[in-house]
Scaffold this motif. Sequence first.
Motif, mmCIF file in Angstrom:
data_model
loop_
_atom_site.group_PDB
_atom_site.id
_atom_site.type_symbol
_atom_site.label_atom_id
_atom_site.label_comp_id
_atom_site.label_asym_id
_atom_site.label_seq_id
_atom_site.Cartn_x
_atom_site.Cartn_y
_atom_site.Cartn_z
ATOM 1 N N PRO A 6 0.824 -1.211 0.000
ATOM 2 C CA PRO A 6 0.000 0.000 0.000
ATOM 3 C C PRO A 6 0.859 1.262 0.000
ATOM 4 N N ILE A 7 1.620 1.407 -1.069
ATOM 5 C CA ILE A 7 2.589 2.501 -1.187
ATOM 6 C C ILE A 7 2.374 3.218 -2.511
ATOM 7 N N THR A 8 2.403 4.545 -2.458
ATOM 8 C CA THR A 8 2.414 5.378 -3.655
ATOM 9 C C THR A 8 3.853 5.807 -3.904
ATOM 10 N N LEU A 9 4.333 5.566 -5.099
ATOM 11 C CA LEU A 9 5.625 6.105 -5.521
ATOM 12 C C LEU A 9 5.380 7.506 -6.048
ATOM 13 N N VAL A 61 4.875 -1.414 -5.741
ATOM 14 C CA VAL A 61 4.089 -0.267 -5.283
ATOM 15 C C VAL A 61 2.700 -0.353 -5.913
ATOM 16 N N SER A 62 1.714 0.207 -5.231
ATOM 17 C CA SER A 62 0.341 0.143 -5.727
ATOM 18 C C SER A 62 -0.001 1.263 -6.681
ATOM 19 N N ALA A 96 5.652 8.436 -18.431
ATOM 20 C CA ALA A 96 4.821 8.298 -17.231
ATOM 21 C C ALA A 96 3.483 7.647 -17.568
ATOM 22 N N ARG A 97 2.850 8.083 -18.633
ATOM 23 C CA ARG A 97 1.561 7.511 -19.041
ATOM 24 C C ARG A 97 1.697 6.035 -19.401
ATOM 25 N N SER A 98 2.818 5.660 -20.005
ATOM 26 C CA SER A 98 3.005 4.260 -20.386
ATOM 27 C C SER A 98 3.059 3.337 -19.178
ATOM 28 N N TYR A 99 3.369 3.881 -18.006
ATOM 29 C CA TYR A 99 3.372 3.118 -16.757
ATOM 30 C C TYR A 99 2.052 3.255 -16.002
ATOM 31 N N GLY A 100 1.103 3.965 -16.559
ATOM 32 C CA GLY A 100 -0.177 4.154 -15.895
ATOM 33 C C GLY A 100 -0.127 5.132 -14.736
ATOM 34 N N ALA A 101 0.848 5.997 -14.741
ATOM 35 C CA ALA A 101 1.018 6.938 -13.636
ATOM 36 C C ALA A 101 -0.046 8.028 -13.650
ATOM 37 N N THR A 102 -0.383 8.486 -12.468
ATOM 38 C CA THR A 102 -1.179 9.696 -12.305
ATOM 39 C C THR A 102 -0.214 10.863 -12.461
ATOM 40 N N ILE A 103 -0.587 11.840 -13.257
ATOM 41 C CA ILE A 103 0.296 12.977 -13.502
ATOM 42 C C ILE A 103 -0.311 14.226 -12.883
ATOM 43 N N VAL A 104 0.481 14.888 -12.063
ATOM 44 C CA VAL A 104 0.108 16.154 -11.452
ATOM 45 C C VAL A 104 1.073 17.188 -12.003
ATOM 46 N N GLN A 138 -2.753 5.894 -1.528
ATOM 47 C CA GLN A 138 -2.243 4.871 -0.622
ATOM 48 C C GLN A 138 -1.792 5.499 0.699
ATOM 49 N N PRO A 139 -1.791 4.734 1.782
ATOM 50 C CA PRO A 139 -1.427 5.291 3.087
ATOM 51 C C PRO A 139 0.071 5.541 3.274
ATOM 52 N N TRP A 140 0.901 4.947 2.442
ATOM 53 C CA TRP A 140 2.354 5.124 2.539
ATOM 54 C C TRP A 140 2.878 5.737 1.253
ATOM 55 N N MET A 141 3.950 6.531 1.375
ATOM 56 C CA MET A 141 4.587 7.195 0.228
ATOM 57 C C MET A 141 6.050 6.787 0.153
ATOM 58 N N LEU A 142 6.519 6.581 -1.050
ATOM 59 C CA LEU A 142 7.947 6.452 -1.321
ATOM 60 C C LEU A 142 8.276 7.585 -2.272
ATOM 61 N N VAL A 143 9.105 8.510 -1.836
ATOM 62 C CA VAL A 143 9.453 9.675 -2.639
ATOM 63 C C VAL A 143 10.855 9.476 -3.203
ATOM 64 N N LEU A 144 10.945 9.473 -4.528
ATOM 65 C CA LEU A 144 12.227 9.344 -5.214
ATOM 66 C C LEU A 144 12.364 10.451 -6.243
#
Length: 121
Positions: free
Chosen positions: A5-8, A30-31, A48-56, A77-83
């Motif tokens: 349950p992690i958002t990258l 990651v979820s 980013a789109r090719s990976y299905g990412a949400t773009i902000v 997700q309740p957890w974040m991984l920031v890279l």
Amino acid sequence: MEALPITLCISTRNAAPVLAGCIDSVRDWVSEIVIVDMESSDSTLEIARSYGATIVQVPAAGWAEPGRQAGIDAATQPWMLVLDADERAAPGLRALAADYVRREDVAGVQLPRQNFQFGWW
């Protein structure tokens, strides 16, 4: 492999040459992927789109931190991984993250880093 349950969250600006490597280092566990883009003019958003990412999209500020909160706010997700886009998760990070997300006595973790610059540690 079970997703955690992690958002990258990755901040980008013209990160096309390095973005896929960053995402590939964690995408199996990651979820969700959130890209905080600062006015890229290369193929960063297509990757980013090719990976299905949400773009902000946020204004370019010259560094990543001003836009990070927008990525955190977009996460589901309740957890974040920031890279950063040029960073890679170490091979053992999934196991470490899995241990932390299962615990109820931990609200956040600062992970150790190993920096390589110009091929030198």
